[in-house]
Write a protein that holds these residues in place. Structure first.
Motif, mmCIF file in Angstrom:
data_model
loop_
_atom_site.group_PDB
_atom_site.id
_atom_site.type_symbol
_atom_site.label_atom_id
_atom_site.label_comp_id
_atom_site.label_asym_id
_atom_site.label_seq_id
_atom_site.Cartn_x
_atom_site.Cartn_y
_atom_site.Cartn_z
ATOM 1 N N TYR A 101 -4.501 -1.467 -5.995
ATOM 2 C CA TYR A 101 -5.356 -0.298 -6.197
ATOM 3 C C TYR A 101 -4.510 0.943 -6.476
ATOM 4 O O TYR A 101 -4.788 1.711 -7.407
ATOM 5 N N ARG B 281 -11.676 7.414 -4.113
ATOM 6 C CA ARG B 281 -10.679 6.345 -3.928
ATOM 7 C C ARG B 281 -10.126 6.359 -2.510
ATOM 8 O O ARG B 281 -10.030 5.319 -1.834
ATOM 9 N N THR C 268 -17.025 4.114 -7.892
ATOM 10 C CA THR C 268 -16.214 4.191 -6.676
ATOM 11 C C THR C 268 -17.008 4.766 -5.520
ATOM 12 O O THR C 268 -16.941 4.254 -4.391
ATOM 13 N N GLU D 43 -11.215 -0.687 -12.285
ATOM 14 C CA GLU D 43 -10.564 0.540 -12.741
ATOM 15 C C GLU D 43 -9.448 0.224 -13.736
ATOM 16 O O GLU D 43 -9.286 0.924 -14.740
ATOM 17 N N TRP E 248 -4.187 3.518 -9.862
ATOM 18 C CA TRP E 248 -4.219 4.977 -9.917
ATOM 19 C C TRP E 248 -3.090 5.502 -10.802
ATOM 20 O O TRP E 248 -3.289 6.404 -11.615
#
Length: 204
Positions: free
Chosen positions: A99, A18, A144, A55, A103
């Motif tokens: 993004y 990432r 990823t 994700e 996470w």
């Protein structure tokens, strides 16, 4: 290996990928993070947008934990590949922020579910849609890293920058020698082509 260690290893590899992907945006203009560098339109900010979006799906919807993040580029009426590029109205901060929120959302899933927790990927064929968290972690590491590799090449095409991650380019050699190295490879490729032309019996 106990489950906590196994999960921690998987999450560490995912986080490394990432961060490598996001790092490829550093120091570039709004134009350069968006401009397409391949015939299919591959671009840096689009790669981040895509990975952030998938994700959220894999670690959210798959395990009955939707994030609540609006993803209009995945709606039925969205144009094809709308998740692979940023519109002028979508800022770099918006997409990187999405993004990073993905996470955080994933962190709660990792903390609360065991690796053998069962989920279902709605967009996969029915015969293989049932999955485990372990499987999806491996899938997202592969996804990823694949797109981080795309970003490596795109960034090099933008401004010549290359490397694995900040503080470790993992390239080896003297950067001043890359042009000579590239020219040597070009000559080797031409020599192989000429050899093949001279002897058609050689492997292609």
């Amino acid at each position: 290996m106990n489950e906590d260690k196994a999960k921690a290893d998987l999450v560490r590899y995912l986080q490394t990928a990432r961060e490598a992907l996001v790092w490829k945006l550093d120091g570039l203009s709004e134009y350069d993070v968006r401009r397409p560098l391949t015939p299919t339109g591959t671009n840096l900010l689009g790669l981040v947008k895509h990975v952030a979006s998938v994700e959220l799906g894999y670690f959210g919807d798959t395990f009955g934990r939707p994030s609540g993040e609006p993803l209009p580029w995945f709606e039925d009426d969205a144009e094809p590949n709308a998740d692979m590029w940023a519109t002028p109205d979508e800022s770099r901060e918006d997409i990187v922020g999405l993004y990073r929120r993905s996470w955080k959302h994933a962190e709660t899933v990792f903390a609360e579910l065991p690796l053998d927790a069962v989920g279902r990927v709605p967009w996969w064929p029915a015969e293989r849609s049932e999955v485990t968290l372990h499987q999806i972690l491996v899938h997202m590491i592969a996804e990823t890293d694949r797109h981080a590799g795309h970003a490596d090449i795109v960034r090099e095409l933008v401004d010549g920058s290359a490397g694995l991650r900040e503080g470790n380019d993992n390239l080896g050699g003297d950067p001043s020698g890359w042009e000579e190295h590239r020219n040597r490879l070009e000559e080797a490729a031409k020599a192989a082509k000429e050899a093949k032309t001279a002897d058609p019996g050689l492997p292609a």
